[in-house]
Design a protein around this motif. Structure first.
Motif, PDB file in Angstrom:
ATOM      1  N   LYS A 138      47.359  36.765  28.666  1.00 21.99           N
ATOM      2  CA  LYS A 138      47.574  35.850  29.789  1.00 21.99           C
ATOM      3  C   LYS A 138      47.354  36.554  31.122  1.00 21.99           C
ATOM      4  CE  LYS A 138      51.293  33.483  29.866  1.00 21.99           C
ATOM      5  NZ  LYS A 138      52.754  33.270  29.751  1.00 21.99           N
ATOM      6  N   GLY A 139      47.713  37.826  31.193  1.00 22.74           N
ATOM      7  CA  GLY A 139      47.470  38.577  32.417  1.00 22.74           C
ATOM      8  C   GLY A 139      46.023  39.000  32.554  1.00 22.74           C
ATOM      9  N   HIS A 140      45.442  39.502  31.464  1.00 24.35           N
ATOM     10  CA  HIS A 140      44.068  39.993  31.530  1.00 24.35           C
ATOM     11  C   HIS A 140      43.064  38.883  31.803  1.00 24.35           C
ATOM     12  CE1 HIS A 140      45.284  43.773  29.091  1.00 24.35           C
ATOM     13  NE2 HIS A 140      45.098  44.093  30.356  1.00 24.35           N
ATOM     14  N   ILE A 141      43.333  37.673  31.303  1.00 23.66           N
ATOM     15  CA  ILE A 141      42.359  36.594  31.430  1.00 23.66           C
ATOM     16  C   ILE A 141      42.192  36.151  32.873  1.00 23.66           C
ATOM     17  CG2 ILE A 141      43.894  34.601  31.193  1.00 23.66           C
ATOM     18  CD1 ILE A 141      40.486  35.127  29.491  1.00 23.66           C
ATOM     19  N   GLN A 142      43.147  36.462  33.716  1.00 21.09           N
ATOM     20  CA  GLN A 142      43.072  36.055  35.118  1.00 21.09           C
ATOM     21  C   GLN A 142      42.385  37.092  35.996  1.00 21.09           C
ATOM     22  OE1 GLN A 142      46.804  33.931  36.505  1.00 21.09           O
ATOM     23  NE2 GLN A 142      47.604  34.880  34.642  1.00 21.09           N
ATOM     24  N   GLN A 143      42.026  38.242  35.403  1.00 17.65           N
ATOM     25  CA  GLN A 143      41.402  39.329  36.141  1.00 17.65           C
ATOM     26  C   GLN A 143      39.964  39.526  35.660  1.00 17.65           C
ATOM     27  OE1 GLN A 143      43.193  40.637  38.579  1.00 17.65           O
ATOM     28  NE2 GLN A 143      44.960  39.385  37.950  1.00 17.65           N
ATOM     29  N   PRO A 144      39.139  40.245  36.443  1.00 20.41           N
ATOM     30  CA  PRO A 144      37.801  40.596  35.947  1.00 20.41           C
ATOM     31  C   PRO A 144      37.918  41.361  34.629  1.00 20.41           C
ATOM     32  CG  PRO A 144      37.965  41.035  38.297  1.00 20.41           C
ATOM     33  CD  PRO A 144      39.351  40.698  37.838  1.00 20.41           C
ATOM     34  N   MET A 145      37.085  40.996  33.660  1.00 22.94           N
ATOM     35  CA  MET A 145      37.159  41.602  32.336  1.00 22.94           C
ATOM     36  C   MET A 145      36.272  42.841  32.273  1.00 22.94           C
ATOM     37  SD  MET A 145      38.731  41.215  29.466  1.00 22.94           S
ATOM     38  CE  MET A 145      39.270  39.502  29.616  1.00 22.94           C
ATOM     39  N   THR A 313      33.427  32.901  34.209  1.00 22.90           N
ATOM     40  CA  THR A 313      34.303  31.746  34.376  1.00 22.90           C
ATOM     41  C   THR A 313      34.823  31.623  35.801  1.00 22.90           C
ATOM     42  OG1 THR A 313      36.195  33.066  33.627  1.00 22.90           O
ATOM     43  CG2 THR A 313      35.027  31.758  31.973  1.00 22.90           C
ATOM     44  N   THR A 314      35.147  30.398  36.167  1.00 17.93           N
ATOM     45  CA  THR A 314      35.700  30.085  37.484  1.00 17.93           C
ATOM     46  C   THR A 314      37.226  30.185  37.441  1.00 17.93           C
ATOM     47  OG1 THR A 314      35.944  27.737  36.970  1.00 17.93           O
ATOM     48  CG2 THR A 314      33.799  28.469  37.846  1.00 17.93           C
ATOM     49  N   ARG A 318      39.737  29.756  34.138  1.00 14.89           N
ATOM     50  CA  ARG A 318      40.717  30.771  33.733  1.00 14.89           C
ATOM     51  C   ARG A 318      42.118  30.183  33.650  1.00 14.89           C
ATOM     52  NH1 ARG A 318      38.533  36.197  36.994  1.00 14.89           N
ATOM     53  NH2 ARG A 318      36.415  36.079  36.130  1.00 14.89           N
ATOM     54  N   GLN A 319      42.439  29.247  34.526  1.00 16.77           N
ATOM     55  CA  GLN A 319      43.736  28.586  34.427  1.00 16.77           C
ATOM     56  C   GLN A 319      43.822  27.747  33.154  1.00 16.77           C
ATOM     57  OE1 GLN A 319      46.658  28.839  36.161  1.00 16.77           O
ATOM     58  NE2 GLN A 319      45.544  30.643  36.923  1.00 16.77           N
ATOM     59  N   LEU A 325      46.520  29.772  26.108  1.00 16.27           N
ATOM     60  CA  LEU A 325      47.229  30.926  25.559  1.00 16.27           C
ATOM     61  C   LEU A 325      48.734  30.688  25.511  1.00 16.27           C
ATOM     62  CD1 LEU A 325      45.220  33.753  27.323  1.00 16.27           C
ATOM     63  CD2 LEU A 325      45.359  33.403  24.860  1.00 16.27           C
ATOM     64  N   GLN A 326      49.272  30.057  26.556  1.00 16.59           N
ATOM     65  CA  GLN A 326      50.707  29.794  26.585  1.00 16.59           C
ATOM     66  C   GLN A 326      51.107  28.856  25.452  1.00 16.59           C
ATOM     67  OE1 GLN A 326      53.131  31.229  28.673  1.00 16.59           O
ATOM     68  NE2 GLN A 326      54.361  30.325  27.027  1.00 16.59           N
TER      69      GLN A 326
END
Length: 339
Positions: A138-145, A313-314, A318-319, A325-326
């Motif tokens: 959940k944290g990683h998906i909101q950041q550049p991979m 992704t935009t 990502r949201q 994931l939640q």
């Protein structure tokens, strides 16, 4: 002995059955797929004992990359499906094993007991680790991979999978010594059928058709996680998919060599009838040999594909992934509370 009451359900909900069979049985896949590719969580078998002992390890290796996409429980169309399908996992796993081995009435009680034991252990020992990975994702998906992040999940997947393999090994050996020559022929025929289907789907003569087949599969899971993609995003993903497709024949070759080695091992056990402890040692050697070869055959193409999809992704996509994931995390925690 066919479990007809489950056959109809699994045909109608095939992706659910295949996911649970993968989640509940510890094994590496038989089809030689690169563990870093975004593909479904289930693959054709290398045989009963190998699938039972190694299925979970391969699922987690491939879930590692899906976590980078992030597709932790790829193949489930809704969060509630994870919980309800997992709860039926012992029945679905038995149906799946019977399909590949044609379990006899004498073997059935042993198989059912082994599956039930494994699910109890998995729910108690490995669902918490899955929940932790989902929370991290959940944290990683909101950041550049980054590729390093993908490899982190891959390493965690391999660690969990190896623990599952060790847990299932004694029951796997116990079942292997009861197989008959007819059951080995049944496995061989099933493998040949699965290989032919794979070849028709992913090794068409025309390169564009091969890319189309892989692209369709990749996008199904990308959309499950992130929602809809634009035409431009899909164009860029297709370029990355083409690099993965070029290694398809190599992966299939590895799969077929591993299958032949597995059948040879099964025939040796049926002919010699060694002690169970000796069967365990042979399974450990088989696992070590082919795990090493699979690791050597893995390329960076699948990891780069996962990274590229995530980074295309935009914020809105990502949201969407965070919410997905939640939901999976909520279901995993609910399953843990029932253990």
């Amino acid at each position: 002995m066919r479990q007809t009451e489950w056959t109809g359900n699994t045909r109608r909900n095939g992706w659910k059955a295949r996911y649970v069979a993968g989640l509940g049985l510890a094994s590496r896949t038989s089809n030689g797929e690169n563990s870093s590719m975004a593909t479904p969580a289930s693959r054709p078998a290398d045989g009963l004992a190998r699938r039972f002992s190694r299925r979970l390890r391969h699922v987690f290796r491939r879930l590692a990359v899906r976590l980078a996409l992030v597709m932790m429980v790829a193949g489930l169309g809704a969060c509630s499906a994870l919980k309800s399908t997992y709860e039926q996992g012992d029945h679905l796993a038995y149906w799946w094993l019977d399909r590949y081995v044609d379990i006899s009435s004498d073997q059935a009680p042993q198989v059912r007991s082994a599956i039930a034991t494994f699910f109890r252990w998995h729910r108690r020992e490995q669902l918490p680790a899955i929940a932790a990975l989902l929370e991290q994702a959940k944290g990683h998906i909101q950041q550049p991979m980054a590729a390093q992040t993908v490899r982190h999940y891959q390493q965690e997947a391999q660690r969990l999978g190896h623990l599952a393999f060790r847990q299932a090994l004694p029951d796997t050996a116990a079942l292997l010594v009861t197989l008959t020559p007819a059951q080995i022929r049944h496995m061989q025929e099933r493998m040949a059928s699965d290989n032919a289907k794979y070849r028709r789907t992913f090794l068409a003569a025309d390169e564009a058709e091969r890319i189309d087949a892989r692209m369709k599969k990749v996008m199904r899971y990308a959309e499950l996680m992130y929602g809809d993609f634009t035409a431009e995003q899909e164009r860029q993903i297709r370029i990355a998919v083409a690099a993965v497709v070029r290694t398809t024949a190599e992966r299939l070759g590895l799969r077929e060599r591993r299958q032949q080695a597995w059948l040879a091992l099964a025939r040796e056990v049926v002919t010699e009838r060694p002690e169970r402890s000796e069967v365990v040692r042979r399974l450990e050697r088989f696992d070590a040999t082919w795990r090493e070869q699979a690791n050597q055959s893995d390329s960076d193409a699948g990891i780069q594909l996962a990274v590229q999809i995530a980074n295309l992704t935009t914020p809105a996509q990502r949201q969407h992934a965070v919410k997905r994931l939640q939901g999976w995390l909520d279901d995993t925690q609910a399953l843990m509370r029932r253990s």
